[in-house]
Design a protein around this motif. Structure first.
Motif, PDB file in Angstrom:
ATOM      1  N   ILE A 233       0.823  -1.217   0.000  1.00 32.17           N
ATOM      2  CA  ILE A 233       0.000   0.000   0.000  1.00 32.17           C
ATOM      3  C   ILE A 233       0.858   1.269   0.000  1.00 32.17           C
ATOM      4  CG2 ILE A 233      -1.660   1.358   1.343  1.00 32.17           C
ATOM      5  CD1 ILE A 233      -3.043  -1.270   2.094  1.00 32.17           C
ATOM      6  N   PRO A 234       1.916   1.363   0.833  1.00 34.76           N
ATOM      7  CA  PRO A 234       2.755   2.571   0.774  1.00 34.76           C
ATOM      8  C   PRO A 234       3.349   2.822  -0.612  1.00 34.76           C
ATOM      9  CG  PRO A 234       3.221   1.336   2.771  1.00 34.76           C
ATOM     10  CD  PRO A 234       2.337   0.466   1.922  1.00 34.76           C
ATOM     11  N   LEU A 235       3.746   1.762  -1.309  1.00 38.81           N
ATOM     12  CA  LEU A 235       4.272   1.892  -2.669  1.00 38.81           C
ATOM     13  C   LEU A 235       3.208   2.454  -3.601  1.00 38.81           C
ATOM     14  CD1 LEU A 235       6.194   1.297  -5.080  1.00 38.81           C
ATOM     15  CD2 LEU A 235       5.324  -1.055  -5.048  1.00 38.81           C
ATOM     16  N   LEU A 236       2.012   1.877  -3.553  1.00 31.43           N
ATOM     17  CA  LEU A 236       0.940   2.302  -4.450  1.00 31.43           C
ATOM     18  C   LEU A 236       0.497   3.734  -4.155  1.00 31.43           C
ATOM     19  CD1 LEU A 236      -1.169  -0.993  -4.424  1.00 31.43           C
ATOM     20  CD2 LEU A 236       0.527  -0.263  -6.123  1.00 31.43           C
ATOM     21  N   CYS A 237       0.406   4.084  -2.869  1.00 28.97           N
ATOM     22  CA  CYS A 237       0.020   5.456  -2.498  1.00 28.97           C
ATOM     23  C   CYS A 237       1.085   6.450  -2.944  1.00 28.97           C
ATOM     24  CB  CYS A 237      -0.199   5.553  -0.985  1.00 28.97           C
ATOM     25  SG  CYS A 237      -1.693   4.723  -0.400  1.00 28.97           S
ATOM     26  N   ASN A 238       2.337   6.055  -2.843  1.00 30.80           N
ATOM     27  CA  ASN A 238       3.429   6.924  -3.267  1.00 30.80           C
ATOM     28  C   ASN A 238       3.384   7.172  -4.768  1.00 30.80           C
ATOM     29  OD1 ASN A 238       5.930   8.368  -2.589  1.00 30.80           O
ATOM     30  ND2 ASN A 238       6.959   6.792  -3.800  1.00 30.80           N
ATOM     31  N   ILE A 239       3.120   6.112  -5.541  1.00 31.71           N
ATOM     32  CA  ILE A 239       3.013   6.255  -6.992  1.00 31.71           C
ATOM     33  C   ILE A 239       1.868   7.196  -7.351  1.00 31.71           C
ATOM     34  CG2 ILE A 239       2.415   5.045  -9.134  1.00 31.71           C
ATOM     35  CD1 ILE A 239       3.881   2.601  -8.009  1.00 31.71           C
ATOM     36  N   ARG A 240       0.731   7.003  -6.700  1.00 33.01           N
ATOM     37  CA  ARG A 240      -0.430   7.842  -7.015  1.00 33.01           C
ATOM     38  C   ARG A 240      -0.148   9.308  -6.681  1.00 33.01           C
ATOM     39  NH1 ARG A 240      -6.067   6.667  -4.062  1.00 33.01           N
ATOM     40  NH2 ARG A 240      -4.769   7.282  -2.275  1.00 33.01           N
ATOM     41  N   LYS A 241       0.314   9.573  -5.447  1.00 31.57           N
ATOM     42  CA  LYS A 241       0.512  10.961  -5.005  1.00 31.57           C
ATOM     43  C   LYS A 241       1.635  11.647  -5.780  1.00 31.57           C
ATOM     44  CE  LYS A 241       0.067  14.510  -2.156  1.00 31.57           C
ATOM     45  NZ  LYS A 241       1.091  15.405  -2.692  1.00 31.57           N
ATOM     46  N   SER A 294      -6.841   3.649  -7.332  1.00 34.62           N
ATOM     47  CA  SER A 294      -7.542   3.983  -6.087  1.00 34.62           C
ATOM     48  C   SER A 294      -8.360   2.800  -5.586  1.00 34.62           C
ATOM     49  CB  SER A 294      -8.448   5.200  -6.298  1.00 34.62           C
ATOM     50  OG  SER A 294      -9.367   4.981  -7.349  1.00 34.62           O
ATOM     51  N   ASP A 295      -8.979   2.044  -6.518  1.00 39.99           N
ATOM     52  CA  ASP A 295      -9.734   0.846  -6.125  1.00 39.99           C
ATOM     53  C   ASP A 295      -8.806  -0.236  -5.592  1.00 39.99           C
ATOM     54  OD1 ASP A 295     -12.086   2.028  -6.881  1.00 39.99           O
ATOM     55  OD2 ASP A 295     -12.239   0.994  -8.806  1.00 39.99           O
ATOM     56  N   VAL A 296      -7.649  -0.399  -6.237  1.00 42.78           N
ATOM     57  CA  VAL A 296      -6.681  -1.405  -5.797  1.00 42.78           C
ATOM     58  C   VAL A 296      -6.237  -1.113  -4.367  1.00 42.78           C
ATOM     59  CG1 VAL A 296      -4.371  -2.348  -6.194  1.00 42.78           C
ATOM     60  CG2 VAL A 296      -5.896  -1.917  -8.138  1.00 42.78           C
ATOM     61  N   ILE A 297      -5.939   0.133  -4.078  1.00 40.57           N
ATOM     62  CA  ILE A 297      -5.506   0.521  -2.732  1.00 40.57           C
ATOM     63  C   ILE A 297      -6.604   0.241  -1.707  1.00 40.57           C
ATOM     64  CG2 ILE A 297      -4.890   2.491  -1.270  1.00 40.57           C
ATOM     65  CD1 ILE A 297      -3.474   3.684  -3.752  1.00 40.57           C
ATOM     66  N   GLN A 298      -7.838   0.631  -2.026  1.00 44.30           N
ATOM     67  CA  GLN A 298      -8.945   0.409  -1.088  1.00 44.30           C
ATOM     68  C   GLN A 298      -9.209  -1.081  -0.875  1.00 44.30           C
ATOM     69  OE1 GLN A 298     -12.510   2.947  -1.452  1.00 44.30           O
ATOM     70  NE2 GLN A 298     -11.359   4.181  -2.916  1.00 44.30           N
ATOM     71  N   ASN A 299      -9.106  -1.871  -1.935  1.00 43.19           N
ATOM     72  CA  ASN A 299      -9.322  -3.310  -1.791  1.00 43.19           C
ATOM     73  C   ASN A 299      -8.282  -3.942  -0.863  1.00 43.19           C
ATOM     74  OD1 ASN A 299     -11.538  -3.298  -3.507  1.00 43.19           O
ATOM     75  ND2 ASN A 299     -10.315  -3.742  -5.333  1.00 43.19           N
ATOM     76  N   LEU A 300      -7.039  -3.504  -0.977  1.00 46.09           N
ATOM     77  CA  LEU A 300      -5.974  -4.043  -0.123  1.00 46.09           C
ATOM     78  C   LEU A 300      -6.103  -3.534   1.310  1.00 46.09           C
ATOM     79  CD1 LEU A 300      -2.939  -3.789  -2.584  1.00 46.09           C
ATOM     80  CD2 LEU A 300      -4.139  -5.863  -1.848  1.00 46.09           C
ATOM     81  N   GLN A 301      -6.630  -2.346   1.477  1.00 46.30           N
ATOM     82  CA  GLN A 301      -6.877  -1.839   2.828  1.00 46.30           C
ATOM     83  C   GLN A 301      -7.977  -2.645   3.516  1.00 46.30           C
ATOM     84  OE1 GLN A 301      -7.709   2.247   1.776  1.00 46.30           O
ATOM     85  NE2 GLN A 301      -5.650   2.945   2.332  1.00 46.30           N
ATOM     86  N   TYR A 306      -6.415  -9.578  -0.834  1.00 42.48           N
ATOM     87  CA  TYR A 306      -7.526  -9.460  -1.771  1.00 42.48           C
ATOM     88  C   TYR A 306      -7.205 -10.053  -3.134  1.00 42.48           C
ATOM     89  CZ  TYR A 306     -11.304  -7.247  -4.464  1.00 42.48           C
ATOM     90  OH  TYR A 306     -12.391  -7.023  -5.273  1.00 42.48           O
ATOM     91  N   TYR A 307      -6.061  -9.704  -3.708  1.00 41.60           N
ATOM     92  CA  TYR A 307      -5.744 -10.131  -5.079  1.00 41.60           C
ATOM     93  C   TYR A 307      -5.141 -11.531  -5.144  1.00 41.60           C
ATOM     94  CZ  TYR A 307      -7.094  -5.503  -6.472  1.00 41.60           C
ATOM     95  OH  TYR A 307      -7.843  -4.362  -6.698  1.00 41.60           O
ATOM     96  N   HIS A 308      -4.958 -12.153  -3.985  1.00 37.66           N
ATOM     97  CA  HIS A 308      -4.534 -13.552  -3.964  1.00 37.66           C
ATOM     98  C   HIS A 308      -5.721 -14.488  -4.138  1.00 37.66           C
ATOM     99  CE1 HIS A 308      -0.291 -13.230  -2.042  1.00 37.66           C
ATOM    100  NE2 HIS A 308      -0.534 -12.212  -2.845  1.00 37.66           N
ATOM    101  N   SER A 309      -6.906 -14.015  -3.776  1.00 37.34           N
ATOM    102  CA  SER A 309      -8.082 -14.884  -3.821  1.00 37.34           C
ATOM    103  C   SER A 309      -9.169 -14.405  -4.776  1.00 37.34           C
ATOM    104  CB  SER A 309      -8.684 -15.008  -2.413  1.00 37.34           C
ATOM    105  OG  SER A 309      -9.011 -13.721  -1.892  1.00 37.34           O
ATOM    106  N   ARG A 310      -9.181 -13.142  -5.102  1.00 39.65           N
ATOM    107  CA  ARG A 310     -10.225 -12.565  -5.929  1.00 39.65           C
ATOM    108  C   ARG A 310     -10.210 -13.134  -7.353  1.00 39.65           C
ATOM    109  NH1 ARG A 310     -14.981  -9.560  -6.467  1.00 39.65           N
ATOM    110  NH2 ARG A 310     -14.975  -8.601  -8.524  1.00 39.65           N
ATOM    111  N   SER A 311     -11.387 -13.434  -7.912  1.00 37.56           N
ATOM    112  CA  SER A 311     -11.484 -13.825  -9.316  1.00 37.56           C
ATOM    113  C   SER A 311     -11.331 -12.584 -10.185  1.00 37.56           C
ATOM    114  CB  SER A 311     -12.830 -14.494  -9.609  1.00 37.56           C
ATOM    115  OG  SER A 311     -12.899 -15.762  -9.004  1.00 37.56           O
TER     116      SER A 311
END
Length: 332
Positions: A233-241, A294-301, A306-311
Protein backbone atom coordinates in the motif's frame (compact mmCIF):
# COMPACT_ATOMS: atom_id res chain seq x y z
CA UNK A 1 -1.80 -9.70 -24.52
CA UNK A 2 -1.74 -5.16 -24.15
CA UNK A 3 -1.18 -3.35 -25.92
CA UNK A 4 0.25 -1.36 -26.48
CA UNK A 5 0.23 -1.83 -26.35
CA UNK A 6 2.18 -0.81 -23.66
CA UNK A 7 3.99 1.41 -24.92
CA UNK A 8 4.37 0.19 -28.43
CA UNK A 9 7.53 -1.72 -27.62
CA UNK A 10 6.71 -2.64 -24.07
CA UNK A 11 5.41 -6.07 -25.02
CA UNK A 12 7.16 -9.23 -24.02
CA UNK A 13 10.25 -9.74 -26.07
CA UNK A 14 9.27 -13.33 -26.71
CA UNK A 15 12.44 -14.96 -25.55
CA UNK A 16 15.09 -13.34 -27.66
CA UNK A 17 17.58 -13.88 -24.84
CA UNK A 18 21.24 -12.84 -25.11
CA UNK A 19 21.51 -13.91 -28.73
CA UNK A 20 18.43 -11.89 -29.72
CA UNK A 21 19.61 -8.82 -27.82
CA UNK A 22 23.04 -9.08 -29.43
CA UNK A 23 21.44 -9.29 -32.87
CA UNK A 24 19.24 -6.29 -32.02
CA UNK A 25 22.29 -4.21 -31.11
CA UNK A 26 24.04 -5.38 -34.28
CA UNK A 27 21.20 -4.34 -36.58
CA UNK A 28 20.87 -0.97 -34.84
CA UNK A 29 24.57 -0.32 -35.33
CA UNK A 30 24.32 -1.37 -38.96
CA UNK A 31 21.19 0.51 -39.92
CA UNK A 32 21.11 3.43 -37.47
CA UNK A 33 24.76 4.41 -37.42
CA UNK A 34 25.94 7.74 -38.77
CA UNK A 35 26.11 7.62 -42.55
CA UNK A 36 29.42 9.43 -42.63
CA UNK A 37 28.36 12.75 -44.13
CA UNK A 38 28.04 14.30 -40.67
CA UNK A 39 24.48 15.48 -41.26
CA UNK A 40 22.21 12.62 -42.22
CA UNK A 41 21.72 9.58 -40.01
CA UNK A 42 21.14 6.24 -41.70
CA UNK A 43 18.07 5.94 -39.45
CA UNK A 44 16.31 8.41 -41.75
CA UNK A 45 16.32 5.75 -44.45
CA UNK A 46 15.62 2.80 -42.17
CA UNK A 47 12.44 1.88 -44.07
CA UNK A 48 13.80 2.36 -47.58
CA UNK A 49 14.71 -1.32 -47.73
CA UNK A 50 11.64 -2.59 -45.90
CA UNK A 51 10.08 -5.60 -47.64
CA UNK A 52 6.39 -6.00 -46.87
CA UNK A 53 5.17 -9.54 -46.19
CA UNK A 54 1.69 -9.01 -44.76
CA UNK A 55 -0.66 -6.47 -43.22
CA UNK A 56 -1.35 -7.77 -39.72
CA UNK A 57 -4.07 -5.32 -38.81
CA UNK A 58 -5.44 -1.93 -39.77
CA UNK A 59 -8.10 0.43 -38.49
CA UNK A 60 -9.80 3.22 -40.40
CA UNK A 61 -11.24 4.58 -37.13
CA UNK A 62 -7.91 4.68 -35.30
CA UNK A 63 -6.03 5.55 -38.52
CA UNK A 64 -3.24 3.03 -38.06
CA UNK A 65 -1.81 -0.02 -39.79
CA UNK A 66 0.49 -2.83 -38.58
CA UNK A 67 2.76 -4.40 -41.21
CA UNK A 68 4.99 -7.47 -41.03
CA UNK A 69 8.07 -7.55 -43.22
CA UNK A 70 11.86 -7.57 -43.27
CA UNK A 71 14.73 -5.10 -42.95
CA UNK A 72 18.15 -6.43 -43.93
CA UNK A 73 16.87 -10.02 -43.62
CA UNK A 74 15.59 -9.35 -40.09
CA UNK A 75 11.92 -9.97 -39.28
CA UNK A 76 10.33 -6.58 -38.63
CA UNK A 77 7.00 -5.12 -37.55
CA UNK A 78 6.26 -1.53 -38.61
CA UNK A 79 3.38 0.44 -37.08
CA UNK A 80 2.14 3.53 -38.91
CA UNK A 81 -0.40 5.90 -37.38
CA UNK A 82 -1.61 9.36 -38.31
CA UNK A 83 -0.74 12.01 -35.76
CA UNK A 84 -3.53 14.17 -34.27
CA UNK A 85 -4.41 17.57 -35.71
CA UNK A 86 -3.28 20.16 -33.17
CA UNK A 87 -5.09 23.43 -32.55
CA UNK A 88 -1.91 25.51 -32.60
CA UNK A 89 -1.26 24.38 -36.20
CA UNK A 90 -4.65 25.30 -37.63
CA UNK A 91 -3.66 28.75 -38.88
CA UNK A 92 -0.70 27.39 -40.85
CA UNK A 93 -2.70 24.37 -41.97
CA UNK A 94 -5.43 26.52 -43.52
CA UNK A 95 -3.04 29.12 -44.93
CA UNK A 96 -0.48 26.85 -46.59
CA UNK A 97 -2.50 23.79 -47.65
CA UNK A 98 -3.92 23.06 -51.11
CA UNK A 99 -7.42 21.75 -51.66
CA UNK A 100 -8.53 19.41 -54.42
CA UNK A 101 -12.28 19.30 -54.95
CA UNK A 102 -13.87 15.85 -54.80
CA UNK A 103 -17.58 16.64 -54.70
CA UNK A 104 -19.92 19.62 -54.38
CA UNK A 105 -23.67 19.48 -53.80
CA UNK A 106 -25.52 22.63 -52.76
CA UNK A 107 -23.92 23.88 -49.52
CA UNK A 108 -21.83 20.71 -49.05
CA UNK A 109 -18.44 20.06 -50.58
CA UNK A 110 -15.61 17.62 -49.87
CA UNK A 111 -11.92 17.96 -50.69
CA UNK A 112 -8.55 16.31 -50.43
CA UNK A 113 -6.36 18.60 -48.35
CA UNK A 114 -2.62 18.58 -49.06
CA UNK A 115 -0.86 20.18 -46.07
CA UNK A 116 2.81 21.19 -45.77
CA UNK A 117 4.98 18.08 -45.18
CA UNK A 118 5.78 18.94 -41.57
CA UNK A 119 2.06 19.02 -40.78
CA UNK A 120 1.45 15.66 -42.42
CA UNK A 121 3.62 13.40 -40.27
CA UNK A 122 3.00 9.70 -39.71
CA UNK A 123 4.17 8.35 -36.37
CA UNK A 124 6.21 5.22 -37.05
CA UNK A 125 7.25 2.47 -34.64
CA UNK A 126 9.75 -0.18 -35.76
CA UNK A 127 10.23 -3.49 -33.92
CA UNK A 128 13.38 -5.15 -35.29
CA UNK A 129 14.32 -7.91 -35.02
CA UNK A 130 10.75 -9.00 -34.32
CA UNK A 131 9.96 -12.44 -32.91
CA UNK A 132 6.99 -14.62 -33.76
CA UNK A 133 5.36 -13.39 -30.56
CA UNK A 134 5.61 -9.78 -31.75
CA UNK A 135 3.98 -10.68 -35.05
CA UNK A 136 1.16 -12.55 -33.31
CA UNK A 137 0.67 -9.71 -30.86
CA UNK A 138 -0.29 -7.29 -33.65
CA UNK A 139 -2.24 -9.78 -35.77
CA UNK A 140 -6.00 -9.26 -35.71
CA UNK A 141 -7.53 -12.21 -33.88
CA UNK A 142 -10.65 -13.32 -32.06
CA UNK A 143 -10.56 -12.66 -28.31
CA UNK A 144 -12.13 -14.47 -25.37
CA UNK A 145 -12.93 -13.31 -21.84
CA UNK A 146 -11.33 -15.51 -19.18
CA UNK A 147 -12.37 -15.57 -15.51
CA UNK A 148 -9.36 -16.52 -13.39
CA UNK A 149 -9.75 -17.52 -9.73
CA UNK A 150 -6.90 -17.23 -7.27
CA UNK A 151 -6.35 -20.97 -7.57
CA UNK A 152 -6.38 -20.70 -11.38
CA UNK A 153 -3.59 -18.16 -11.12
CA UNK A 154 -1.44 -20.42 -8.97
CA UNK A 155 -2.09 -23.62 -10.92
CA UNK A 156 -2.44 -22.35 -14.51
CA UNK A 157 -1.31 -18.76 -15.07
CA UNK A 158 1.77 -18.56 -12.84
CA UNK A 159 3.34 -21.81 -14.17
CA UNK A 160 2.69 -20.56 -17.71
CA UNK A 161 4.38 -17.23 -16.98
CA UNK A 162 7.35 -18.97 -15.38
CA UNK A 163 7.72 -21.30 -18.38
CA UNK A 164 7.99 -18.43 -20.85
CA UNK A 165 11.15 -16.55 -21.74
CA UNK A 166 9.68 -13.06 -21.52
CA UNK A 167 12.59 -10.63 -21.54
CA UNK A 168 12.10 -7.35 -19.67
CA UNK A 169 15.68 -6.21 -20.01
CA UNK A 170 14.40 -2.99 -21.59
CA UNK A 171 12.63 -2.25 -18.27
CA UNK A 172 15.85 -2.73 -16.30
CA UNK A 173 17.67 -0.53 -18.83
CA UNK A 174 15.27 2.29 -17.97
CA UNK A 175 15.57 1.76 -14.21
CA UNK A 176 19.37 1.65 -14.44
CA UNK A 177 19.51 4.73 -16.74
CA UNK A 178 21.05 2.71 -19.57
CA UNK A 179 18.25 3.78 -21.90
CA UNK A 180 15.63 6.53 -22.12
CA UNK A 181 17.15 8.44 -19.19
CA UNK A 182 16.40 11.74 -20.95
CA UNK A 183 12.70 10.82 -21.13
CA UNK A 184 12.20 10.37 -17.38
CA UNK A 185 9.80 13.01 -16.07
CA UNK A 186 10.16 12.13 -12.39
CA UNK A 187 11.97 9.59 -10.22
CA UNK A 188 11.72 8.51 -6.60
CA UNK A 189 14.87 6.41 -6.08
CA UNK A 190 13.66 4.72 -2.88
CA UNK A 191 14.18 0.92 -3.33
CA UNK A 192 10.91 0.05 -1.56
CA UNK A 193 8.40 2.68 -2.67
CA UNK A 194 10.28 4.36 -5.52
CA UNK A 195 9.55 4.44 -9.25
CA UNK A 196 10.35 6.24 -12.48
CA UNK A 197 7.71 8.11 -14.47
CA UNK A 198 8.10 8.59 -18.22
CA UNK A 199 5.91 9.11 -21.30
CA UNK A 200 4.49 6.05 -22.99
CA UNK A 201 5.52 5.66 -26.63
CA UNK A 202 1.87 5.86 -27.63
CA UNK A 203 1.94 9.55 -26.68
CA UNK A 204 3.83 11.94 -28.98
CA UNK A 205 3.87 14.62 -26.21
CA UNK A 206 2.56 17.26 -28.59
CA UNK A 207 -0.90 17.63 -27.03
CA UNK A 208 -2.49 16.83 -23.67
CA UNK A 209 -5.71 15.24 -24.93
CA UNK A 210 -3.97 11.86 -25.26
CA UNK A 211 -1.50 12.26 -22.39
CA UNK A 212 -0.06 8.86 -21.43
CA UNK A 213 2.71 8.14 -18.93
CA UNK A 214 3.94 4.98 -17.23
CA UNK A 215 5.25 4.60 -13.67
CA UNK A 216 7.68 1.67 -13.39
CA UNK A 217 8.54 0.53 -9.86
CA UNK A 218 12.14 -0.01 -8.78
CA UNK A 219 11.27 -3.25 -6.98
CA UNK A 220 11.80 -6.35 -9.09
CA UNK A 221 9.77 -8.79 -6.98
CA UNK A 222 6.26 -7.72 -8.05
CA UNK A 223 5.09 -9.18 -11.36
CA UNK A 224 1.49 -8.03 -11.44
CA UNK A 225 -1.69 -7.22 -9.55
CA UNK A 226 -1.75 -10.80 -8.24
CA UNK A 227 1.42 -10.24 -6.20
CA UNK A 228 0.09 -7.19 -4.35
CA UNK A 229 -0.76 -7.36 -0.63
CA UNK A 230 -1.33 -4.73 2.07
CA UNK A 231 2.45 -4.56 2.40
CA UNK A 232 2.53 -2.71 -0.91
CA UNK A 233 0.00 0.00 0.00
CA UNK A 234 2.75 2.57 0.77
CA UNK A 235 4.27 1.89 -2.67
CA UNK A 236 0.94 2.30 -4.45
CA UNK A 237 0.02 5.46 -2.50
CA UNK A 238 3.43 6.92 -3.27
CA UNK A 239 3.01 6.25 -6.99
CA UNK A 240 -0.43 7.84 -7.01
CA UNK A 241 0.51 10.96 -5.00
CA UNK A 242 3.95 11.68 -6.46
CA UNK A 243 2.94 10.65 -9.98
CA UNK A 244 -0.07 12.96 -9.98
CA UNK A 245 2.01 15.81 -8.49
CA UNK A 246 4.72 15.36 -11.12
CA UNK A 247 2.18 15.42 -13.97
CA UNK A 248 0.51 18.52 -12.50
CA UNK A 249 3.89 20.26 -12.28
CA UNK A 250 5.21 19.16 -15.68
CA UNK A 251 2.05 19.32 -17.81
CA UNK A 252 -0.46 21.31 -15.76
CA UNK A 253 -2.95 18.43 -15.74
CA UNK A 254 -4.65 18.00 -12.32
CA UNK A 255 -5.35 14.66 -10.66
CA UNK A 256 -9.09 14.91 -11.33
CA UNK A 257 -8.38 14.84 -15.07
CA UNK A 258 -6.29 11.66 -14.93
CA UNK A 259 -7.15 7.98 -15.20
CA UNK A 260 -4.64 6.02 -13.09
CA UNK A 261 -4.78 2.24 -13.39
CA UNK A 262 -3.06 -1.14 -13.65
CA UNK A 263 -3.59 -3.77 -16.33
CA UNK A 264 -4.42 -7.39 -15.68
CA UNK A 265 -3.11 -9.32 -17.44
CA UNK A 266 -0.24 -6.89 -17.92
CA UNK A 267 1.69 -6.76 -21.16
CA UNK A 268 4.94 -7.34 -19.26
CA UNK A 269 5.52 -8.83 -15.84
CA UNK A 270 7.11 -6.01 -13.85
CA UNK A 271 4.71 -3.85 -11.87
CA UNK A 272 3.84 -0.60 -13.61
CA UNK A 273 1.00 1.92 -13.42
CA UNK A 274 -0.65 3.79 -16.30
CA UNK A 275 -1.46 7.53 -16.14
CA UNK A 276 -3.69 8.70 -18.99
CA UNK A 277 -5.81 11.74 -19.70
CA UNK A 278 -9.40 11.13 -18.65
CA UNK A 279 -10.52 12.38 -22.07
CA UNK A 280 -8.37 9.79 -23.88
CA UNK A 281 -9.91 6.43 -24.73
CA UNK A 282 -6.58 4.65 -24.29
CA UNK A 283 -6.06 1.07 -25.52
CA UNK A 284 -6.59 -1.33 -22.63
CA UNK A 285 -8.55 1.14 -20.49
CA UNK A 286 -11.77 -0.88 -20.65
CA UNK A 287 -13.31 -2.57 -17.61
CA UNK A 288 -12.20 -6.04 -18.74
CA UNK A 289 -8.55 -5.13 -18.27
CA UNK A 290 -8.01 -1.89 -16.33
CA UNK A 291 -8.11 -1.66 -12.52
CA UNK A 292 -8.16 1.85 -11.05
CA UNK A 293 -5.25 2.39 -8.69
CA UNK A 294 -7.54 3.98 -6.09
CA UNK A 295 -9.73 0.85 -6.12
CA UNK A 296 -6.68 -1.40 -5.80
CA UNK A 297 -5.51 0.52 -2.73
CA UNK A 298 -8.94 0.41 -1.09
CA UNK A 299 -9.32 -3.31 -1.79
CA UNK A 300 -5.97 -4.04 -0.12
CA UNK A 301 -6.88 -1.84 2.83
CA UNK A 302 -10.06 -3.89 3.31
CA UNK A 303 -8.39 -7.29 2.69
CA UNK A 304 -4.61 -7.73 2.86
CA UNK A 305 -4.76 -10.75 0.50
CA UNK A 306 -7.53 -9.46 -1.77
CA UNK A 307 -5.74 -10.13 -5.08
CA UNK A 308 -4.53 -13.55 -3.96
CA UNK A 309 -8.08 -14.88 -3.82
CA UNK A 310 -10.22 -12.56 -5.93
CA UNK A 311 -11.48 -13.82 -9.32
CA UNK A 312 -10.24 -11.55 -12.10
CA UNK A 313 -11.43 -11.36 -15.69
CA UNK A 314 -9.25 -10.50 -18.67
CA UNK A 315 -9.30 -10.93 -22.47
CA UNK A 316 -7.03 -13.39 -24.28
CA UNK A 317 -6.45 -13.67 -27.99
CA UNK A 318 -7.15 -16.93 -29.82
CA UNK A 319 -3.45 -17.68 -30.33
CA UNK A 320 -2.41 -16.96 -26.73
CA UNK A 321 -0.74 -19.96 -25.12
CA UNK A 322 -2.40 -19.12 -21.81
CA UNK A 323 -5.82 -19.54 -23.41
CA UNK A 324 -4.86 -23.09 -24.39
CA UNK A 325 -3.82 -23.79 -20.80
CA UNK A 326 -7.23 -22.68 -19.52
CA UNK A 327 -8.97 -24.81 -22.15
CA UNK A 328 -6.87 -27.86 -21.30
CA UNK A 329 -7.68 -27.39 -17.61
CA UNK A 330 -11.40 -27.36 -18.42
CA UNK A 331 -11.80 -23.75 -17.33
CA UNK A 332 -13.29 -22.59 -20.65
Amino acid sequence: MAESGKRKIEAADGGNGAEGQEESVKIKKTICSDSGDGNVSACEFLLSGFETKAVLRDSAREKNIFIHGKIADQETVVILEKTPIREENLFELFKNSRLKLEMKNDIYSTYQLHPPPHLNEIKTTVVCPATEKHVKKYLRQETFLVEETGEDYRSITLPFIQSQSFSIQWVYNILEKKAEADRIVYEDPDPKVGFVLLPDFKWDQKQLDDLYLIAIVHRKDIKSLRDLTSEHIPLLCNIRKRGEDAIQKQYGVPANKLRVYLHYQPSYYHLHVHFTSLSYDAPGSGVERAHLLSDVIQNLQADAQYYHSRSLCFPLRADDGLLSKFKNAGRL
